[in-house]
Design a protein around this motif. Structure first.
Motif, mmCIF file in Angstrom:
data_model
loop_
_atom_site.group_PDB
_atom_site.id
_atom_site.type_symbol
_atom_site.label_atom_id
_atom_site.label_comp_id
_atom_site.label_asym_id
_atom_site.label_seq_id
_atom_site.Cartn_x
_atom_site.Cartn_y
_atom_site.Cartn_z
ATOM 1 N N CYS A 45 0.730 -1.193 0.061
ATOM 2 C CA CYS A 45 0.167 -0.144 0.248
ATOM 3 C C CYS A 45 1.008 1.213 -0.047
ATOM 4 C CB CYS A 45 -1.327 0.371 1.154
ATOM 5 S SG CYS A 45 -2.113 -1.253 1.351
ATOM 6 N N GLY A 46 2.082 1.612 -0.232
ATOM 7 C CA GLY A 46 2.763 2.087 -0.594
ATOM 8 C C GLY A 46 3.100 2.368 0.434
ATOM 9 N N GLY A 47 4.241 1.610 1.382
ATOM 10 C CA GLY A 47 4.772 1.863 2.169
ATOM 11 C C GLY A 47 4.492 3.588 2.700
ATOM 12 N N LEU A 48 6.224 3.417 3.604
ATOM 13 C CA LEU A 48 6.223 4.738 4.205
ATOM 14 C C LEU A 48 5.320 5.927 4.106
ATOM 15 C CD1 LEU A 48 9.562 3.704 5.989
ATOM 16 C CD2 LEU A 48 7.555 3.336 7.099
ATOM 17 N N SER A 49 4.740 5.590 2.715
ATOM 18 C CA SER A 49 4.295 7.073 2.310
ATOM 19 C C SER A 49 4.073 8.380 3.374
ATOM 20 C CB SER A 49 3.259 7.222 1.135
ATOM 21 O OG SER A 49 2.244 6.371 1.709
ATOM 22 N N LYS A 65 9.501 -9.167 2.844
ATOM 23 C CA LYS A 65 10.155 -9.342 2.099
ATOM 24 C C LYS A 65 10.972 -8.252 1.344
ATOM 25 C CE LYS A 65 8.638 -10.517 -2.433
ATOM 26 N NZ LYS A 65 7.965 -11.180 -3.280
ATOM 27 N N ASP A 66 9.989 -7.125 1.427
ATOM 28 C CA ASP A 66 10.831 -6.019 0.870
ATOM 29 C C ASP A 66 12.049 -5.652 0.984
ATOM 30 O OD1 ASP A 66 8.484 -6.131 -1.556
ATOM 31 O OD2 ASP A 66 7.569 -5.417 -0.637
ATOM 32 N N GLY A 67 12.221 -5.671 2.366
ATOM 33 C CA GLY A 67 12.740 -5.293 3.203
ATOM 34 C C GLY A 67 13.048 -3.802 3.752
ATOM 35 N N GLU A 68 11.610 -2.885 3.672
ATOM 36 C CA GLU A 68 11.255 -2.029 3.795
ATOM 37 C C GLU A 68 10.403 -1.693 5.301
ATOM 38 O OE1 GLU A 68 11.612 0.804 2.845
ATOM 39 O OE2 GLU A 68 12.512 -0.084 0.806
ATOM 40 N N ALA A 108 -10.243 2.479 15.314
ATOM 41 C CA ALA A 108 -9.892 3.700 14.273
ATOM 42 C C ALA A 108 -10.138 2.837 12.833
ATOM 43 C CB ALA A 108 -8.499 3.654 13.599
ATOM 44 N N ASP A 109 -10.823 3.804 11.799
ATOM 45 C CA ASP A 109 -10.764 3.607 10.577
ATOM 46 C C ASP A 109 -10.176 3.286 9.664
ATOM 47 O OD1 ASP A 109 -12.199 3.274 8.537
ATOM 48 O OD2 ASP A 109 -13.875 4.665 8.313
ATOM 49 N N PRO A 110 -10.012 1.875 8.861
ATOM 50 C CA PRO A 110 -9.007 1.611 8.014
ATOM 51 C C PRO A 110 -8.865 3.024 6.934
ATOM 52 C CG PRO A 110 -9.736 -0.456 9.089
ATOM 53 C CD PRO A 110 -10.526 0.651 9.401
ATOM 54 N N SER A 111 -9.810 3.408 6.452
ATOM 55 C CA SER A 111 -10.187 3.726 5.630
ATOM 56 C C SER A 111 -9.274 5.320 5.717
ATOM 57 C CB SER A 111 -11.805 4.315 5.109
ATOM 58 O OG SER A 111 -11.672 5.387 5.918
ATOM 59 N N THR A 112 -8.893 5.584 6.902
ATOM 60 C CA THR A 112 -8.578 6.933 7.699
ATOM 61 C C THR A 112 -7.162 6.344 7.528
ATOM 62 O OG1 THR A 112 -8.743 6.821 9.683
ATOM 63 C CG2 THR A 112 -10.691 8.139 8.477
ATOM 64 N N ILE A 113 -6.741 6.008 7.875
ATOM 65 C CA ILE A 113 -4.880 5.547 7.833
ATOM 66 C C ILE A 113 -4.283 5.934 6.424
ATOM 67 C CG2 ILE A 113 -3.404 4.518 8.376
ATOM 68 C CD1 ILE A 113 -5.879 2.589 10.200
ATOM 69 N N GLY A 114 -3.103 6.651 6.911
ATOM 70 C CA GLY A 114 -2.256 7.219 5.863
ATOM 71 C C GLY A 114 -1.731 6.237 4.841
ATOM 72 N N GLU A 115 -0.930 4.920 5.619
ATOM 73 C CA GLU A 115 -0.414 3.833 4.771
ATOM 74 C C GLU A 115 -1.548 3.486 3.542
ATOM 75 O OE1 GLU A 115 2.802 0.734 6.126
ATOM 76 O OE2 GLU A 115 1.304 1.520 7.359
ATOM 77 N N TYR A 116 -3.092 2.929 4.059
ATOM 78 C CA TYR A 116 -3.698 2.491 3.271
ATOM 79 C C TYR A 116 -4.537 3.167 2.767
ATOM 80 C CZ TYR A 116 -1.348 -0.719 6.130
ATOM 81 O OH TYR A 116 -1.001 -1.640 7.336
ATOM 82 N N SER A 134 -1.537 -4.821 5.264
ATOM 83 C CA SER A 134 -0.363 -4.969 5.647
ATOM 84 C C SER A 134 0.507 -3.971 4.713
ATOM 85 C CB SER A 134 0.407 -6.519 5.065
ATOM 86 O OG SER A 134 1.796 -6.515 4.850
ATOM 87 N N GLY A 135 0.978 -2.931 5.020
ATOM 88 C CA GLY A 135 1.199 -2.101 4.013
ATOM 89 C C GLY A 135 2.442 -1.965 3.621
ATOM 90 N N SER A 136 3.593 -3.063 3.925
ATOM 91 C CA SER A 136 4.782 -3.167 2.886
ATOM 92 C C SER A 136 4.755 -4.724 3.756
ATOM 93 C CB SER A 136 5.523 -2.580 2.217
ATOM 94 O OG SER A 136 6.292 -2.102 4.483
ATOM 95 N N ARG A 137 5.488 -5.377 2.600
ATOM 96 C CA ARG A 137 5.760 -6.961 3.096
ATOM 97 C C ARG A 137 6.571 -6.918 3.390
ATOM 98 N NH1 ARG A 137 3.719 -10.127 -2.056
ATOM 99 N NH2 ARG A 137 4.359 -8.244 -3.842
#
Length: 340
Positions: A210-214, A285-288, A227-235, A280-283
């Motif tokens: 979902c864009g990782g650390l944006s 395996k991506d090392g982020e 929290a409402d997930p739709s309001t969370i920046g990462e997603y 899951s914002g970033s997996r």
């Protein structure tokens, strides 16, 4: 001539009354039968978790530390994911030596040398109350067995990453995370007050990549427990919806063999498409750095089973306070967990 006695038959009214009585009795019996069956399934589910607890302590006895959720390194300017799960690492202590011996840990679970091991459906990893617990899935042509028990891999912050340019130095607050070597003594909150695993559902929907650390960069900044997930920046945008959560017992990603305490058990997280999804914002395996909301869920009415650090299994209701739920998911947070 002797006349034969007349034969009396049921009248239509009497027959209807009998049928009605039978219907009422069946209506009363069916819920009782269903409850008895669920009680048996629930007992089997708790027994499965106890076996995982015994295996975990045998692993600790052998290695003096809890197993890592996965292994991620950084080589040649890129992350290298050794993704074998905790479930796979515990196989020798679950009467699964024959399966463990089939695994080639030098390669990934979907490598040709590992497809036989990955395809095994381990009965101990499935809760009989989950109708999908006996189903296999196929990923890139590789058949895989799933899990109904996820290891606690964070509250919201799951992994600091290995990419030197973005890596976060703070360790996650849970018992399990990539590259970890947590000792049992590291459960400062007490092993009887620390959750190490909880129930999850096979074939759970989840959003990922979902864009990782944006927007999210601070491990200490955690959404509220409702929290409402739709309001969370990462997603907020760019996620990929998948329907294969917890379908790969060999895979160490949090959305496959883990869970988080971001939200209480069976908390409905609805995205913009009205899907009850894990996030899951970033997996790993991506090392982020990875932030995730992978909920504990079950088909048991009213709650989920959890495994504690001392090997005990407890049923936790959906109504548990969210801050208490997060508190039992940390190993050294000194939270007040009264009522648990």
């Amino acid at each position: 001539m002797v006349s034969s006695p007349s034969r009396r038959a049921f009248t239509l009214v009497e027959l209807l009354v009998v049928i009605a009585i039978i219907g009422v009795l069946v209506g009363l019996l069916l819920p009782a039968i269903q409850q008895a069956r669920e009680a048996a399934r629930r007992s089997q589910c708790a027994s499965n978790m106890r076996q995982l607890g015994f295996a975990l302590h045998n692993y600790i006895e052998a290695f003096n530390v809890l197993p890592p959720s996965s292994v991620v390194t950084y080589q040649g300017g890129a992350p290298v994911f050794g993704g074998w799960s905790i479930h796979a690492r515990l196989m020798p202590y679950l009467d699964g030596v024959q399966h463990y011996d089939r695994i080639n840990f030098d390669h990934s679970y979907d490598h040709a040398s590992n497809t036989t091991a990955s395809a095994v459906l381990i009965g101990l990893f499935g809760c009989p109350s989950d109708p999908k617990s006996s189903q296999k899935t196929t990923h890139f042509g590789v058949e895989l067995g799933g899990v109904n028990y996820g290891w606690t891999m964070g509250d919201w912050y799951v992994f600091g990453g290995v990419n030197p340019s973005t890596m976060l130095s703070q360790k996650p607050r849970s018992a399990f995370f990539p590259n970890s070597s947590v000792r049992l003594a590291g459960m400062i909150d007490g092993s009887s007050k620390t959750m190490v695993a909880g129930e999850v559902l096979m074939q759970q929907k989840y959003n990922r990549d979902c864009g990782g650390l944006s927007s999210v960069t601070d491990p200490a900044s955690i959404p509220t427990t409702n929290a409402d997930p739709s309001t969370i920046g990462e997603y907020s945008s760019g996620c990929t919806l998948k329907t294969s959560g917890h379908t790969e017992w060999v895979d160490g990603h949090v959305h496959q063999t883990g869970m988080t305490t971001a939200w209480p058990p069976n908390f409905v997280t609805v995205d913009g498409s009205d899907n009850d999804v894990d996030l899951s914002g970033s997996r790993e395996k991506d090392g982020e750095p990875t932030f995730a909301g992978v909920n504990a869920r079950s088909y048991h009415p009213g709650g989920v089973h959890v495994l504690l650090g001392d090997g005990a299994v407890k049923f936790v209701g959906d109504s548990i306070d969210g801050t208490v739920w997060r508190g039992i998911g940390t190993i050294a947070g000194n939270e007040i967990t009264n009522g648990f």
